[in-house]
Design an enzyme around this catalytic site. Structure first.
Site, PDB file in Angstrom:
ATOM      1  N   SER A   1     104.249  15.000  30.246  1.00  0.00           N
ATOM      2  CA  SER A   1     103.515  16.152  29.728  1.00  0.00           C
ATOM      3  C   SER A   1     102.140  15.787  29.149  1.00  0.00           C
ATOM      4  O   SER A   1     102.032  15.004  28.187  1.00  0.00           O
ATOM      5  CB  SER A   1     104.329  16.916  28.671  1.00  0.00           C
ATOM      6  OG  SER A   1     103.518  17.742  27.896  1.00  0.00           O
TER       7      SER A   1
ATOM      8  N   LYS B   1      99.477   6.321  32.314  1.00  0.00           N
ATOM      9  CA  LYS B   1     100.005   6.130  33.671  1.00  0.00           C
ATOM     10  C   LYS B   1      99.082   5.216  34.487  1.00  0.00           C
ATOM     11  O   LYS B   1      99.547   4.459  35.333  1.00  0.00           O
ATOM     12  CB  LYS B   1     100.199   7.485  34.349  1.00  0.00           C
ATOM     13  CG  LYS B   1     101.400   8.245  33.807  1.00  0.00           C
ATOM     14  CD  LYS B   1     102.685   7.518  34.217  1.00  0.00           C
ATOM     15  CE  LYS B   1     103.919   8.058  33.558  1.00  0.00           C
ATOM     16  NZ  LYS B   1     105.156   7.456  34.050  1.00  0.00           N
TER      17      LYS B   1
ATOM     18  N   SER C   1     101.671   8.540  38.442  1.00  0.00           N
ATOM     19  CA  SER C   1     101.415   9.980  38.342  1.00  0.00           C
ATOM     20  C   SER C   1     100.114  10.394  39.019  1.00  0.00           C
ATOM     21  O   SER C   1      99.123   9.649  38.990  1.00  0.00           O
ATOM     22  CB  SER C   1     101.360  10.366  36.857  1.00  0.00           C
ATOM     23  OG  SER C   1     100.809  11.654  36.709  1.00  0.00           O
TER      24      SER C   1
ATOM     25  N   ILE D   1     114.336  13.435  36.992  1.00  0.00           N
ATOM     26  CA  ILE D   1     114.259  12.620  38.213  1.00  0.00           C
ATOM     27  C   ILE D   1     115.312  11.513  38.171  1.00  0.00           C
ATOM     28  O   ILE D   1     116.031  11.277  39.149  1.00  0.00           O
ATOM     29  CB  ILE D   1     112.831  12.047  38.396  1.00  0.00           C
ATOM     30  CG1 ILE D   1     111.837  13.200  38.590  1.00  0.00           C
ATOM     31  CG2 ILE D   1     112.774  11.078  39.577  1.00  0.00           C
ATOM     32  CD1 ILE D   1     110.362  12.810  38.626  1.00  0.00           C
TER      33      ILE D   1
ATOM     34  N   THR E   1     114.079  13.046  25.703  1.00  0.00           N
ATOM     35  CA  THR E   1     113.889  14.304  26.453  1.00  0.00           C
ATOM     36  C   THR E   1     115.008  14.499  27.475  1.00  0.00           C
ATOM     37  O   THR E   1     115.171  15.593  27.999  1.00  0.00           O
ATOM     38  CB  THR E   1     112.534  14.316  27.206  1.00  0.00           C
ATOM     39  OG1 THR E   1     112.501  13.226  28.139  1.00  0.00           O
ATOM     40  CG2 THR E   1     111.354  14.204  26.255  1.00  0.00           C
TER      41      THR E   1
ATOM     42  N   ASN F   1     103.658  16.798  40.730  1.00  0.00           N
ATOM     43  CA  ASN F   1     104.447  17.969  40.309  1.00  0.00           C
ATOM     44  C   ASN F   1     105.812  18.100  40.976  1.00  0.00           C
ATOM     45  O   ASN F   1     106.016  18.924  41.866  1.00  0.00           O
ATOM     46  CB  ASN F   1     103.659  19.259  40.555  1.00  0.00           C
ATOM     47  CG  ASN F   1     102.478  19.355  39.629  1.00  0.00           C
ATOM     48  OD1 ASN F   1     101.451  18.716  39.883  1.00  0.00           O
ATOM     49  ND2 ASN F   1     102.611  20.099  38.545  1.00  0.00           N
ATOM     50  N   VAL F   2     106.725  17.279  40.517  1.00  0.00           N
ATOM     51  CA  VAL F   2     108.075  17.280  41.088  1.00  0.00           C
ATOM     52  C   VAL F   2     108.868  18.459  40.509  1.00  0.00           C
ATOM     53  O   VAL F   2     108.704  18.805  39.335  1.00  0.00           O
ATOM     54  CB  VAL F   2     108.789  15.950  40.775  1.00  0.00           C
ATOM     55  CG1 VAL F   2     110.123  15.869  41.500  1.00  0.00           C
ATOM     56  CG2 VAL F   2     107.901  14.762  41.143  1.00  0.00           C
TER      57      VAL F   2
ATOM     58  N   TYR G   1      97.977  11.011  28.421  1.00  0.00           N
ATOM     59  CA  TYR G   1      99.073  10.762  29.375  1.00  0.00           C
ATOM     60  C   TYR G   1      98.535  10.070  30.620  1.00  0.00           C
ATOM     61  O   TYR G   1      99.106   9.074  31.100  1.00  0.00           O
ATOM     62  CB  TYR G   1      99.749  12.087  29.742  1.00  0.00           C
ATOM     63  CG  TYR G   1     100.766  11.958  30.865  1.00  0.00           C
ATOM     64  CD1 TYR G   1     102.011  11.345  30.650  1.00  0.00           C
ATOM     65  CD2 TYR G   1     100.499  12.462  32.145  1.00  0.00           C
ATOM     66  CE1 TYR G   1     102.941  11.229  31.680  1.00  0.00           C
ATOM     67  CE2 TYR G   1     101.419  12.345  33.175  1.00  0.00           C
ATOM     68  CZ  TYR G   1     102.647  11.733  32.936  1.00  0.00           C
ATOM     69  OH  TYR G   1     103.559  11.620  33.965  1.00  0.00           O
TER      70      TYR G   1
ATOM     71  N   ASP H   1      93.872  19.908  32.219  1.00  0.00           N
ATOM     72  CA  ASP H   1      94.430  20.291  33.522  1.00  0.00           C
ATOM     73  C   ASP H   1      93.382  20.134  34.619  1.00  0.00           C
ATOM     74  O   ASP H   1      92.225  20.520  34.431  1.00  0.00           O
ATOM     75  CB  ASP H   1      94.846  21.778  33.504  1.00  0.00           C
ATOM     76  CG  ASP H   1      96.300  21.939  33.122  1.00  0.00           C
ATOM     77  OD1 ASP H   1      97.013  20.922  33.060  1.00  0.00           O
ATOM     78  OD2 ASP H   1      96.714  23.092  32.888  1.00  0.00           O
TER      79      ASP H   1
HETATM   80  N1  LIG Z   1     108.287  15.541  36.850  1.00  0.00           N
HETATM   81  C1  LIG Z   1     107.085  15.369  37.344  1.00  0.00           C
HETATM   82  O1  LIG Z   1     106.503  16.273  37.956  1.00  0.00           O
HETATM   83  C2  LIG Z   1     106.376  14.051  37.212  1.00  0.00           C
HETATM   84  C3  LIG Z   1     105.072  13.927  37.736  1.00  0.00           C
HETATM   85  C4  LIG Z   1     104.427  12.697  37.612  1.00  0.00           C
HETATM   86  C5  LIG Z   1     105.070  11.626  37.001  1.00  0.00           C
HETATM   87  N2  LIG Z   1     106.312  11.802  36.474  1.00  0.00           N
HETATM   88  C6  LIG Z   1     106.958  10.655  35.816  1.00  0.00           C
HETATM   89  O2  LIG Z   1     108.274  10.539  36.311  1.00  0.00           O
HETATM   90  C7  LIG Z   1     109.127  10.009  35.295  1.00  0.00           C
HETATM   91  C8  LIG Z   1     110.356  10.895  35.127  1.00  0.00           C
HETATM   92  O3  LIG Z   1     109.910  12.184  34.742  1.00  0.00           O
HETATM   93  P1  LIG Z   1     110.915  13.404  34.538  1.00  0.00           P
HETATM   94  O4  LIG Z   1     110.212  14.612  34.999  1.00  0.00           O
HETATM   95  O5  LIG Z   1     112.253  13.075  35.059  1.00  0.00           O
HETATM   96  O6  LIG Z   1     110.945  13.472  32.943  1.00  0.00           O
HETATM   97  P2  LIG Z   1     112.182  13.599  31.936  1.00  0.00           P
HETATM   98  O7  LIG Z   1     111.597  13.830  30.592  1.00  0.00           O
HETATM   99  O8  LIG Z   1     113.177  14.561  32.441  1.00  0.00           O
HETATM  100  O9  LIG Z   1     112.811  12.139  32.011  1.00  0.00           O
HETATM  101  C9  LIG Z   1     112.325  11.053  31.275  1.00  0.00           C
HETATM  102  C10 LIG Z   1     113.519  10.300  30.723  1.00  0.00           C
HETATM  103  O10 LIG Z   1     113.044   9.153  30.004  1.00  0.00           O
HETATM  104  C11 LIG Z   1     113.792   9.049  28.803  1.00  0.00           C
HETATM  105  N3  LIG Z   1     112.973   8.338  27.810  1.00  0.00           N
HETATM  106  C12 LIG Z   1     111.836   8.759  27.213  1.00  0.00           C
HETATM  107  N4  LIG Z   1     111.417   7.861  26.318  1.00  0.00           N
HETATM  108  C13 LIG Z   1     112.297   6.822  26.357  1.00  0.00           C
HETATM  109  C14 LIG Z   1     112.412   5.611  25.660  1.00  0.00           C
HETATM  110  N5  LIG Z   1     111.535   5.265  24.713  1.00  0.00           N
HETATM  111  N6  LIG Z   1     113.453   4.777  25.945  1.00  0.00           N
HETATM  112  C15 LIG Z   1     114.360   5.132  26.881  1.00  0.00           C
HETATM  113  N7  LIG Z   1     114.322   6.291  27.559  1.00  0.00           N
HETATM  114  C16 LIG Z   1     113.302   7.126  27.314  1.00  0.00           C
HETATM  115  C17 LIG Z   1     114.046  10.481  28.378  1.00  0.00           C
HETATM  116  O11 LIG Z   1     115.094  10.637  27.450  1.00  0.00           O
HETATM  117  C18 LIG Z   1     114.330  11.135  29.725  1.00  0.00           C
HETATM  118  O12 LIG Z   1     115.705  11.049  30.051  1.00  0.00           O
HETATM  119  C19 LIG Z   1     108.245   9.861  34.072  1.00  0.00           C
HETATM  120  O13 LIG Z   1     107.780   8.523  34.048  1.00  0.00           O
HETATM  121  C20 LIG Z   1     107.109  10.789  34.317  1.00  0.00           C
HETATM  122  O14 LIG Z   1     105.932  10.412  33.648  1.00  0.00           O
HETATM  123  C21 LIG Z   1     106.976  12.981  36.564  1.00  0.00           C
END
Ligand SMILES: NC(=O)c1ccc[n+]([C@@H]2O[C@H](COP(=O)([O-])OP(=O)(O)OC[C@H]3O[C@@H](n4cnc5c(N)ncnc54)[C@H](O)[C@@H]3O)[C@@H](O)[C@H]2O)c1
Length: 327
Positions: A87, A154, A126, A18, A41, A179-180, A150, A287
């Site tokens: 996750s 959040k 989330s 994102i 990640t 769920n993006v 998790y 889940d």
């Molecule tokens: N993708 C989804 O469906 C979804 C749904 C609900 C919430 N979210 C939230 O959206 C956000 C982005 O999710 P995403 O899907 O892009 O995940 P992603 O894992 O692709 O991105 C997360 C980023 O955070 C960085 N990161 C992790 N720990 C870190 C730390 N200690 N210091 C600095 N950087 C750190 C990772 O390296 C990664 O680049 C997250 O907060 C996630 O919980 C995502």
């Protein structure tokens, strides 16, 4: 449509799925963008194209370190806080690290943003916060008990954001993503999200395993809708601040339905993908069975108007994965 322009914006987790999509859009709109990421990640390849951009600054560092957060946020107008360990299964396997990053790291970013007097702190919340609440569609003020570590992290983010906006002079908005999916989401690894993982397996003609009978449903949300609402949230006026919003399209699709659509779309590139068998495995701990968002609060207060339904978004996503990972 409100767009962030001519501002300095910190995107934490900017090397992730994102975050890197947010960075790209903000740079196109003439902003200075700071990316704070520790690449735990996230991937360098997600941001390599911005390296030479004069308005892009990468800070390789960890949100668990307060000094790093302070340095990153200095001089920023807005913070779009995405960094976290995502996750549900990862948080079940290692709740300590999920807590350190998602709670302590979050608090570091919130506190440093308050000290830097940013105009708005927009953060990734989330849909997992709905936990065991049976109501459908999900409405922001009706949540149940969390079903995973998790989800706890959040929810704690939301509690901290509310307390900070009450006590200090900081405006926050939490975006409860549902769920993006879309370009640049990692298809690999034990904790990959279901859509990129299934696209990748199908492209390799390997059978995806659905946890449960496939009747589970999700409000799958295309990345461009998420980019839109982050900007709306950052620019929203006072009456929309210091609360949380569902971020989704407002329609749900079952896992079985999602796989059928993926097979259909991918068969347009390679007919034999239609023959790949789908396997059903046991249900997964933590889940929820169904997830569907009521998005009327975001429509009303943020003027959110999602442009991509699941079917429209998944077409774009499949096309991107085929061009980037396919044969
Ligand atoms: N993708 C989804 O469906 C979804 C749904 C609900 C919430 N979210 C939230 O959206 C956000 C982005 O999710 P995403 O899907 O892009 O995940 P992603 O894992 O692709 O991105 C997360 C980023 O955070 C960085 N990161 C992790 N720990 C870190 C730390 N200690 N210091 C600095 N950087 C750190 C990772 O390296 C990664 O680049 C997250 O907060 C996630 O919980 C995502």
């Amino acid at each position: 449509m409100s767009k962030i322009k001519n501002s300095r914006v910190l995107v934490t987790g900017g090397a992730g799925f994102i975050g890197s999509n947010l960075l790209e859009r903000l740079l196109k709109q003439d902003n200075e963008v700071v990316c704070l990421d520790n690449f735990s990640t996230g991937k360098r390849e997600n941001i390599i194209e911005f390296d030479k951009h004069k308005s892009f600054k990468l800070i390789e560092g960890d949100i668990r370190d307060y000094k790093t957060c302070k340095k990153a946020v200095t001089g920023c107008d807005y913070v779009l806080h995405q960094a976290a360990l995502g996750s549900v299964p990862r948080s079940i396997n290692d709740p300590l690290t999920s807590n350190e990053v998602n709670v302590s790291g979050f608090l570091n970013m919130l506190k440093s943003s308050e000290e830097a007097k940013v105009k708005k702190f927009v953060y990734a919340a989330s849909s997992s916060t709905y936990g065991d609440h049976p109501g459908l569609p999900k409405v922001e003020d009706k949540i149940g008990s969390p079903l995973s570590p998790y989800a706890v992290t959040k929810y704690v983010n939301e509690l901290y954001a509310k307390v900070f906006s009450d006590i200090y002079e900081i405006n926050t908005i939490g975006l409860r993503y549902f769920n993006v999916f879309g370009r640049k989401q990692d298809p690999n690894g034990a904790y990959a999200a279901v859509i990129p993982k299934f696209i990748s397996l199908l492209m390799q003609k390997e059978s995806p395993i659905i946890n449960g009978d496939g009747s589970h449903s999700r409000d799958f949300t295309y990345i461009d809708n998420v980019i839109q609402i982050n900007q709306l949230a950052a620019l929203a006026d006072d009456k929309a601040n210091n609360t949380v919003y569902n971020v989704a399209y407002g329609e749900n699709t079952s896992l079985n339905g999602m796989v059928d659509i993926l097979k259909d779309l991918l068969s347009q590139y390679d007919k034999s993908i239609n023959l790949v068998k789908i396997v059903n495995g046991p249900e997964r701990k933590g889940d929820v069975k169904h997830s569907l968002a009521d998005i009327s609060k975001a429509k009303e207060l943020l003027h959110y108007s999602p442009q991509y339904s699941f079917k429209e978004g998944i077409r774009e996503a499949v096309d991107w994965y085929w061009n980037n990972y396919g044969n």
